[in-house]
Motif scaffolding. Structure first.
Motif, PDB file in Angstrom:
ATOM      1  N   ALA A  94       0.850  -1.195   0.000  1.00  0.00           N
ATOM      2  CA  ALA A  94       0.000   0.000   0.000  1.00  0.00           C
ATOM      3  C   ALA A  94       0.884   1.242   0.000  1.00  0.00           C
ATOM      4  O   ALA A  94       2.078   1.161   0.276  1.00  0.00           O
ATOM      5  N   ARG A  95       0.286   2.362  -0.317  1.00  0.00           N
ATOM      6  CA  ARG A  95       1.103   3.573  -0.342  1.00  0.00           C
ATOM      7  C   ARG A  95       1.554   3.936   1.066  1.00  0.00           C
ATOM      8  O   ARG A  95       0.846   3.695   2.044  1.00  0.00           O
ATOM      9  N   PRO A  96       2.749   4.508   1.170  1.00  0.00           N
ATOM     10  CA  PRO A  96       3.261   4.810   2.517  1.00  0.00           C
ATOM     11  C   PRO A  96       2.463   5.907   3.196  1.00  0.00           C
ATOM     12  O   PRO A  96       1.794   6.697   2.537  1.00  0.00           O
ATOM     13  N   ALA A  97       2.555   5.928   4.503  1.00  0.00           N
ATOM     14  CA  ALA A  97       2.045   7.065   5.255  1.00  0.00           C
ATOM     15  C   ALA A  97       2.969   8.236   4.970  1.00  0.00           C
ATOM     16  O   ALA A  97       4.178   8.134   5.160  1.00  0.00           O
ATOM     17  N   SER A  98       2.405   9.329   4.522  1.00  0.00           N
ATOM     18  CA  SER A  98       3.201  10.502   4.190  1.00  0.00           C
ATOM     19  C   SER A  98       2.528  11.712   4.820  1.00  0.00           C
ATOM     20  O   SER A  98       1.442  12.104   4.409  1.00  0.00           O
ATOM     21  N   ILE A  99       3.166  12.256   5.813  1.00  0.00           N
ATOM     22  CA  ILE A  99       2.584  13.350   6.590  1.00  0.00           C
ATOM     23  C   ILE A  99       3.483  14.564   6.469  1.00  0.00           C
ATOM     24  O   ILE A  99       4.646  14.508   6.876  1.00  0.00           O
ATOM     25  N   SER A 100       2.971  15.616   5.908  1.00  0.00           N
ATOM     26  CA  SER A 100       3.718  16.877   5.812  1.00  0.00           C
ATOM     27  C   SER A 100       2.932  17.949   6.538  1.00  0.00           C
ATOM     28  O   SER A 100       1.771  18.183   6.224  1.00  0.00           O
ATOM     29  N   MET A 101       3.572  18.586   7.471  1.00  0.00           N
ATOM     30  CA  MET A 101       2.876  19.506   8.372  1.00  0.00           C
ATOM     31  C   MET A 101       3.293  20.944   8.119  1.00  0.00           C
ATOM     32  O   MET A 101       4.488  21.235   8.018  1.00  0.00           O
ATOM     33  N   ARG A 102       2.314  21.817   8.055  1.00  0.00           N
ATOM     34  CA  ARG A 102       2.602  23.248   7.931  1.00  0.00           C
ATOM     35  C   ARG A 102       3.150  23.815   9.224  1.00  0.00           C
ATOM     36  O   ARG A 102       3.953  24.738   9.230  1.00  0.00           O
ATOM     37  N   ARG A 103       2.684  23.292  10.320  1.00  0.00           N
ATOM     38  CA  ARG A 103       3.219  23.677  11.620  1.00  0.00           C
ATOM     39  C   ARG A 103       3.953  22.470  12.162  1.00  0.00           C
ATOM     40  O   ARG A 103       3.367  21.415  12.332  1.00  0.00           O
TER      41      ARG A 103
ATOM     42  N   ILE B 125      -4.241  16.033   6.916  1.00  0.00           N
ATOM     43  CA  ILE B 125      -4.848  17.217   6.314  1.00  0.00           C
ATOM     44  C   ILE B 125      -4.013  18.430   6.668  1.00  0.00           C
ATOM     45  O   ILE B 125      -3.850  18.755   7.837  1.00  0.00           O
ATOM     46  N   SER B 126      -3.445  19.083   5.662  1.00  0.00           N
ATOM     47  CA  SER B 126      -2.692  20.325   5.863  1.00  0.00           C
ATOM     48  C   SER B 126      -3.410  21.443   5.129  1.00  0.00           C
ATOM     49  O   SER B 126      -3.634  21.336   3.923  1.00  0.00           O
ATOM     50  N   LEU B 127      -3.753  22.474   5.815  1.00  0.00           N
ATOM     51  CA  LEU B 127      -4.611  23.532   5.289  1.00  0.00           C
ATOM     52  C   LEU B 127      -3.809  24.763   4.918  1.00  0.00           C
ATOM     53  O   LEU B 127      -3.074  25.313   5.742  1.00  0.00           O
ATOM     54  N   ARG B 128      -3.959  25.209   3.695  1.00  0.00           N
ATOM     55  CA  ARG B 128      -3.333  26.470   3.285  1.00  0.00           C
ATOM     56  C   ARG B 128      -4.023  27.652   3.958  1.00  0.00           C
ATOM     57  O   ARG B 128      -3.390  28.652   4.286  1.00  0.00           O
ATOM     58  N   THR B 129      -5.317  27.526   4.139  1.00  0.00           N
ATOM     59  CA  THR B 129      -6.071  28.539   4.861  1.00  0.00           C
ATOM     60  C   THR B 129      -6.497  27.925   6.182  1.00  0.00           C
ATOM     61  O   THR B 129      -7.300  26.998   6.196  1.00  0.00           O
TER      62      THR B 129
END
Lengths: 133, 160
Positions: A94-103, B125-129
């Motif tokens: 399955a596709r990997p868990a990929s988590i990218s965080m803005r904060r 879920i990463s939100l631009r806004t």
């Protein structure tokens, strides 16, 4: 975006392969006054069966080389998961868990960054981030 | 000639950009000023509205001094091999029990968004806004009874 607004912070990445359910050191704490910031997580199980993981921090213990966050261990992500690892590292079909965080997730100062994997199905994980005050 | 110079300059610029160190998003108080950022979480949440706890300590309660919370990232996972659902809600009092309102999704009152089964990739879920919490409100999560949810919510505190 203007040049003044951009930040060139020292970035880092660390990886762990085929780990099970004890904290494994991924990144040592930076120099005093600096912290580790985690921005991205990519994880996959090494078998077709999914497993779970959590990020932890603490102080690595020198047992034949620094290997874990054996002292003063706390959970970074998910921070409320003090009982068990919760985030999925999907099976390797399955596709990997990929988590990218803005904060980013922020490791407290002076703490090393570890990953605790699954008890039955080992995981491979790559973490990314930067160092800042 | 002029076009040749322009193309050469453009090529040089693109090459410099390609080989330059990775740049991070624009610097702001939210990127490196940790007091402005928050990280809240709840573990193993069923069909009971529950106040998120803040990391490393405290709870995800309303901020003061004319500020409020802005949610930028949500990661959710079921604690079982079957997916569950969740909804973010706000309110005051014990576990947002007073003046409860939905934050995300805002039009629902039942748990709607998926927390993937623990054999599948988490909902990320990463939100631009960002989602702005109403002033003076705490942040809570409601899951479902059988397939409980673990959730992490990230964001920053800013002017209301």
């Amino acid at each position: 975006m203007g040049a003044k607004a951009q930040a060139k912070l020292p970035t880092w990445t660390c990886g762990l392969d085929d780990i099970f359910d004890s904290p494994h050191l991924c990144r040592l704490a930076p120099e005093p006054g600096q912290r580790l910031y985690v921005t991205d997580i990519v994880a996959q199980n090494t078998t077709v069966t999914g497993g779970v993981f959590r990020l932890q921090y603490g102080t690595a213990v020198a047992l034949g080389g620094l290997t874990d966050c054996g002292t003063d261990t706390s959970t970074l992500f998910p921070s409320a998961a003090t009982v068990a690892a919760r985030i999925s590292a999907p099976g390797n079909a399955a596709r990997p868990a990929s988590i990218s965080m803005r904060r980013p997730l922020i490791v407290p100062p002076g703490k090393d960054l570890c990953v605790e994997g699954d008890s039955a199905n080992s995981i491979t994980i790559q973490l990314f981030g930067y160092v800042a005050p | 000639m002029r076009r040749t110079l322009f193309l050469a300059a453009l090529a040089a610029l693109l090459t410099a950009a390609w080989f330059s160190p990775p740049l991070l998003p624009p610097a702001s108080a939210q990127q490196t000023s940790t007091p402005d950022q928050f990280s809240c979480s709840a573990d193993n949440i069923g069909a009971t509205l529950t106040l998120l706890s803040a990391s490393p300590s405290g709870n995800c309660t309303a901020t003061t001094d004319g500020t409020t919370r802005y949610v930028t990232d949500i990661i959710a996972q079921s604690t079982t091999a079957t997916g569950g659902q969740w909804i973010l809600r706000t309110g005051t009092g014990t576990n947002c029990g007073t003046g409860t309102a939905s934050l995300f999704p805002s039009a629902a009152t039942a748990a709607r968004f998926s927390a993937a089964a623990n054999g599948a990739a988490p909902a990320s879920i990463s939100l631009r806004t960002p989602l702005r919490l109403p002033e003076g409100k705490d942040l809570c999560v409601l899951g479902v009874g059988t397939n409980t949810t673990t959730i992490q919510v990230l964001g920053y505190v800013g002017p209301k």
